[in-house]
Design a protein around this motif. Structure first.
Motif, PDB file in Angstrom:
ATOM      1  N   SER A 321      18.005 -17.386   2.824  1.00  0.00           N
ATOM      2  CA  SER A 321      18.784 -16.469   1.988  1.00  0.00           C
ATOM      3  C   SER A 321      18.287 -16.485   0.548  1.00  0.00           C
ATOM      4  CB  SER A 321      20.270 -16.844   2.034  1.00  0.00           C
ATOM      5  OG  SER A 321      20.757 -16.805   3.363  1.00  0.00           O
ATOM      6  N   ARG A 322      17.882 -17.649   0.072  1.00  0.00           N
ATOM      7  CA  ARG A 322      17.314 -17.734  -1.278  1.00  0.00           C
ATOM      8  C   ARG A 322      16.022 -16.943  -1.365  1.00  0.00           C
ATOM      9  NH1 ARG A 322      18.276 -23.349  -0.515  1.00  0.00           N
ATOM     10  NH2 ARG A 322      16.031 -23.793  -0.646  1.00  0.00           N
ATOM     11  N   TRP A 323      15.211 -17.027  -0.319  1.00  0.00           N
ATOM     12  CA  TRP A 323      13.949 -16.290  -0.326  1.00  0.00           C
ATOM     13  C   TRP A 323      14.195 -14.782  -0.332  1.00  0.00           C
ATOM     14  CZ3 TRP A 323      12.088 -19.616   4.391  1.00  0.00           C
ATOM     15  CH2 TRP A 323      11.887 -20.933   3.963  1.00  0.00           C
ATOM     16  N   LEU A 324      15.179 -14.353   0.453  1.00  0.00           N
ATOM     17  CA  LEU A 324      15.490 -12.923   0.486  1.00  0.00           C
ATOM     18  C   LEU A 324      16.024 -12.450  -0.856  1.00  0.00           C
ATOM     19  CD1 LEU A 324      17.092 -12.683   4.043  1.00  0.00           C
ATOM     20  CD2 LEU A 324      14.905 -11.716   3.326  1.00  0.00           C
ATOM     21  N   HIS A 325      16.880 -13.248  -1.487  1.00  0.00           N
ATOM     22  CA  HIS A 325      17.377 -12.873  -2.814  1.00  0.00           C
ATOM     23  C   HIS A 325      16.223 -12.731  -3.790  1.00  0.00           C
ATOM     24  CE1 HIS A 325      19.024 -13.671  -6.872  1.00  0.00           C
ATOM     25  NE2 HIS A 325      20.053 -12.971  -6.427  1.00  0.00           N
ATOM     26  N   ALA A 326      15.273 -13.663  -3.742  1.00  0.00           N
ATOM     27  CA  ALA A 326      14.110 -13.582  -4.627  1.00  0.00           C
ATOM     28  C   ALA A 326      13.294 -12.327  -4.353  1.00  0.00           C
ATOM     29  CB  ALA A 326      13.240 -14.826  -4.453  1.00  0.00           C
ATOM     30  N   ALA A 327      13.232 -11.915  -3.080  1.00  0.00           N
ATOM     31  CA  ALA A 327      12.487 -10.699  -2.732  1.00  0.00           C
ATOM     32  C   ALA A 327      13.142  -9.467  -3.348  1.00  0.00           C
ATOM     33  CB  ALA A 327      12.406 -10.560  -1.223  1.00  0.00           C
ATOM     34  N   PHE A 328      14.464  -9.398  -3.308  1.00  0.00           N
ATOM     35  CA  PHE A 328      15.151  -8.259  -3.924  1.00  0.00           C
ATOM     36  C   PHE A 328      14.897  -8.230  -5.419  1.00  0.00           C
ATOM     37  CE2 PHE A 328      17.476  -8.090   0.049  1.00  0.00           C
ATOM     38  CZ  PHE A 328      17.759  -6.741   0.191  1.00  0.00           C
ATOM     39  N   THR A 329      14.817  -9.379  -6.037  1.00  0.00           N
ATOM     40  CA  THR A 329      14.563  -9.437  -7.476  1.00  0.00           C
ATOM     41  C   THR A 329      13.144  -8.994  -7.795  1.00  0.00           C
ATOM     42  OG1 THR A 329      16.118 -11.282  -7.667  1.00  0.00           O
ATOM     43  CG2 THR A 329      14.590 -10.958  -9.483  1.00  0.00           C
ATOM     44  N   ALA A 330      12.199  -9.361  -6.920  1.00  0.00           N
ATOM     45  CA  ALA A 330      10.789  -9.106  -7.210  1.00  0.00           C
ATOM     46  C   ALA A 330      10.331  -7.712  -6.815  1.00  0.00           C
ATOM     47  CB  ALA A 330       9.927 -10.144  -6.499  1.00  0.00           C
ATOM     48  N   LEU A 331      10.934  -7.132  -5.786  1.00  0.00           N
ATOM     49  CA  LEU A 331      10.455  -5.869  -5.235  1.00  0.00           C
ATOM     50  C   LEU A 331      11.389  -4.733  -5.616  1.00  0.00           C
ATOM     51  CD1 LEU A 331       9.531  -7.135  -1.655  1.00  0.00           C
ATOM     52  CD2 LEU A 331       7.984  -6.814  -3.594  1.00  0.00           C
ATOM     53  N   ALA A 332      10.871  -3.737  -6.305  1.00  0.00           N
ATOM     54  CA  ALA A 332      11.689  -2.601  -6.731  1.00  0.00           C
ATOM     55  C   ALA A 332      12.020  -1.674  -5.573  1.00  0.00           C
ATOM     56  CB  ALA A 332      10.978  -1.832  -7.842  1.00  0.00           C
ATOM     57  N   ALA A 333      11.187  -1.660  -4.541  1.00  0.00           N
ATOM     58  CA  ALA A 333      11.393  -0.752  -3.404  1.00  0.00           C
ATOM     59  C   ALA A 333      11.359  -1.549  -2.110  1.00  0.00           C
ATOM     60  CB  ALA A 333      10.315   0.333  -3.381  1.00  0.00           C
ATOM     61  N   VAL A 334      12.004  -1.002  -1.077  1.00  0.00           N
ATOM     62  CA  VAL A 334      12.064  -1.678   0.205  1.00  0.00           C
ATOM     63  C   VAL A 334      10.661  -1.801   0.794  1.00  0.00           C
ATOM     64  CG1 VAL A 334      12.496   0.493   1.433  1.00  0.00           C
ATOM     65  CG2 VAL A 334      13.143  -1.676   2.487  1.00  0.00           C
ATOM     66  N   PRO A 335      10.294  -2.984   1.309  1.00  0.00           N
ATOM     67  CA  PRO A 335       9.003  -3.090   1.983  1.00  0.00           C
ATOM     68  C   PRO A 335       9.036  -2.320   3.293  1.00  0.00           C
ATOM     69  CG  PRO A 335      10.262  -5.096   2.272  1.00  0.00           C
ATOM     70  CD  PRO A 335      11.048  -4.241   1.318  1.00  0.00           C
ATOM     71  N   GLU A 336       7.889  -1.974   3.772  1.00  0.00           N
ATOM     72  CA  GLU A 336       7.806  -1.243   5.037  1.00  0.00           C
ATOM     73  C   GLU A 336       6.812  -1.942   5.952  1.00  0.00           C
ATOM     74  OE1 GLU A 336       9.726   1.048   6.055  1.00  0.00           O
ATOM     75  OE2 GLU A 336      10.677   1.818   4.245  1.00  0.00           O
ATOM     76  N   GLY A 337       6.766  -1.459   7.193  1.00  0.00           N
ATOM     77  CA  GLY A 337       5.794  -1.974   8.150  1.00  0.00           C
ATOM     78  C   GLY A 337       5.947  -3.458   8.398  1.00  0.00           C
ATOM     79  N   ARG A 338       4.833  -4.173   8.332  1.00  0.00           N
ATOM     80  CA  ARG A 338       4.815  -5.590   8.678  1.00  0.00           C
ATOM     81  C   ARG A 338       5.676  -6.401   7.713  1.00  0.00           C
ATOM     82  NH1 ARG A 338      -0.937  -8.302   9.649  1.00  0.00           N
ATOM     83  NH2 ARG A 338      -0.696  -7.132  11.600  1.00  0.00           N
ATOM     84  N   GLU A 339       5.654  -6.019   6.428  1.00  0.00           N
ATOM     85  CA  GLU A 339       6.459  -6.770   5.460  1.00  0.00           C
ATOM     86  C   GLU A 339       7.949  -6.643   5.772  1.00  0.00           C
ATOM     87  OE1 GLU A 339       5.566  -8.857   3.095  1.00  0.00           O
ATOM     88  OE2 GLU A 339       3.473  -8.606   3.699  1.00  0.00           O
ATOM     89  N   LEU A 340       8.392  -5.429   6.130  1.00  0.00           N
ATOM     90  CA  LEU A 340       9.806  -5.258   6.488  1.00  0.00           C
ATOM     91  C   LEU A 340      10.146  -6.086   7.725  1.00  0.00           C
ATOM     92  CD1 LEU A 340      12.566  -3.972   6.178  1.00  0.00           C
ATOM     93  CD2 LEU A 340      11.731  -1.989   7.458  1.00  0.00           C
TER      94      LEU A 340
END
Length: 545
Positions: A321-340
């Motif tokens: 959950s901490r990693w996902l929170h950090a991802a929302f902070t770092a990424l302005a847009a939703v990742p797609e494909g393999r990253e999603l």
């Protein structure tokens, strides 16, 4: 709003039932309340201006003096206002809530009352059972709080407020509890009025913020019917709508505000941690099923909501959950494909980190690729049981069902532990019956592999569909273990077909992925299965639920 005269019965509990256009079920709900016995002095049924035959069903209880219909002339738009109406009309010392499509279990009221009396409790909380219909599969709501067989320690305890047990913020239900009415009145605790969804969240927070004397029991209280194929889905099942998520965000923000206003900052932080560990993953893992436009808007509103979270609340969350929170902070847009896909798998109830395993320029493991590296802080410190290991499964079905597993290394953590064997548990989703098979793990280029087999006849259930989920328990060289759901490496595309078993028996088989990409095997056999194919019901029988 009109109501019938108040009863004079010297009983102790008022049951508040809310109903809207639910003529098919409300009668059963009322009868389950009446069946509780003399302790129930009244069943207040608040009809929120139904347009179907609900009023006629309630009229059928005219000869039952304990049933008091309260008829609203205008629909409130939500569940909070009718519950407030019922509380305002109640005359007995205790109140219990019941939705029109659910049931109270036999003995629920007597069991809760006994605890309330013995412990002088303001609130008594018992077990709510989620029953999936039409299958009938049952699970305990919030098992970490209530299911002793799953390690719950709270049943049998009495809490003076929840600040020393912040995990209790997980229980957002209002319907599995008996409340002392003067406690609710003294603290002016009511549901949000009008078209406010997830009103239970706010009501529960208001109760918890008032520091009740709270008794937690193992008394079975409530059956929550989950009707995924209903013409009108319940609010909690309308997750395909962005508005549903926005309502949930608003309710969560209100919960945090309730605790802060009451001077309970540690509980407010616990509510934010609960959101990261529970609410966020529930919706995130369904993103691949939504449109690109939904995903983009969902990411934007969620990112804005998470921006205000306290650092301490994030630090208390589980590592994924901490990693996902950090991802929302770092990424302005939703990742797609393999990253999603990586984000989705990490949000599974038992998180998995799936290949590839990217690293930053300095070699540190990261969740998302550059330029927005999201470090996997704390990965090296996770115990074997908490490692988000990915185990893929490939299935071949004939007279025997053969499952070939691939265990992926996780930035070297699995290799360091020395995996030696795997035990696969096959769990039938309706009956909870379990079969298992074990095999040694052998090193291959991708990590490790093992193959287990079971006679297909053991996976069949006479006259009905049998659906099996699969879990893998990895055993390491030092004796430690780790569990994970076996994943379907090809995502959401199902394979269905017919095979011949022993003596020419026809088997219908489907290999699918659940919404969280867990591998699911479905079998139907013999003449029953053959007739379903011939009649054209095969596709509907095996439809993803």
């Amino acid at each position: 709003m009109s109501e019938t005269p108040r009863p004079q019965a010297p009983a102790r509990v008022s049951v508040v039932v809310i109903a809207y256009n639910d003529a098919a079920h409300v009668g059963d709900a009322v009868r389950s309340a009446l069946a509780q016995g003399e302790a129930v002095g009244e069943v207040l049924v608040v009809d929120d201006a139904s347009g179907d035959a609900t009023p006629e069903v309630l009229a059928g209880f005219a000869d039952e003096p304990r049933v008091r219909p309260l008829i609203r002339t205008e629909n409130s738009g939500g569940c909070g206002t009718p519950r407030n109406d019922g509380m305002g009309a109640a005359v007995h010392p205790y109140v219990l809530f019941l939705d029109s499509d659910d049931l109270l279990l036999p003995g629920a009221v007597d069991g809760l009352l006994a605890v309330a009396t013995e412990q002088r409790a303001d609130v008594v909380a018992g077990i709510c059972v989620r029953r999936e219909l039409p299958e009938g599969r049952e699970t305990v709501w919030a098992p970490s709080l209530y299911d002793v067989s799953q390690g719950a320690t709270l049943p049998g305890t009495v809490l003076d407020g929840i600040e020393k047990n912040p995990e209790f913020v997980l229980d957002t239900l209002s319907v599995n509890k008996l409340y002392r009415r003067d406690f609710l009145d003294r603290h002016a605790i009511r549901f949000p009025d009008g078209a406010f969804h997830y009103e239970d969240f706010v009501f529960s927070a208001r109760v918890q913020a008032a520091a009740p004397r709270l008794a937690v029991t193992d008394v079975p209280v409530y059956v929550w019917h989950v009707r995924r194929q209903a013409a009108t889905l319940s609010i909690s099942l309308r997750r395909a709508s962005l508005a549903n998520w926005e309502h949930r965000l608003a309710a969560h923000a209100a919960v945090v505000d309730v605790f802060r206003t009451a001077g309970r900052p540690s509980t407010a932080r616990a509510a934010q941690t609960k959101f990261l560990d529970y609410d966020l993953p529930m919706y995130l893992r369904e993103l691949p099923q939504r449109t690109a436009a939904y995903r983009a808007d969902w990411w934007t509103v969620t990112r804005a909501h998470l921006t205000g979270f306290e650092a301490a609340a994030v630090a208390d969350a589980q590592a994924p959950s901490r990693w996902l929170h950090a991802a929302f902070t770092a990424l302005a847009a939703v990742p797609e494909g393999r990253e999603l896909s990586r984000f989705v798998e990490l949000s599974a109830p038992q998180p998995r980190l799936v290949p590839p395993y990217p690293r930053a320029e300095d070699g540190a493991p990261v969740l998302a690729a550059a330029p927005a590296d999201v470090p996997l802080e704390g990965l090296a410190e996770l115990a074997p049981a908490g490692l988000p290991v990915a185990v893929d499964g490939e299935v071949t079905v004939g007279a025997s069902t053969r499952l070939t597993l691939t265990v992926h290394d996780l930035y070297g953590r699995v290799a360091a532990l020395g995996p030696v064997a795997v035990r696969v548990a096959f769990t039938e989703r309706v009956s909870a019956a379990e079969l298992s098979a074990e095999a040694p793990l052998l090193p291959v280029e991708e990590g490790w592999t093992a193959t287990v087999t079971l006679p297909t006849s053991k996976l069949l259930r006479a006259g009905r569909l049998a659906a099996w989920s699969l879990r893998a328990e990895l055993r390491y060289a030092d004796g430690s273990t780790g569990n994970t759901e076996v994943r379907a490496p090809h995502g959401f595309v199902g394979r269905r077909g017919m095979v011949l078993g022993r003596l020419g028996r026809v088997l219908l088989v489907q290999v699918v992925a659940s919404a969280r990409r867990g591998l699911v095997l479905r079998f139907a056999g013999g003449a029953v299965g053959a007739r379903q194919v011939v009649s054209g019901r095969f596709r509907r029988l095996f439809a993803m639920r």
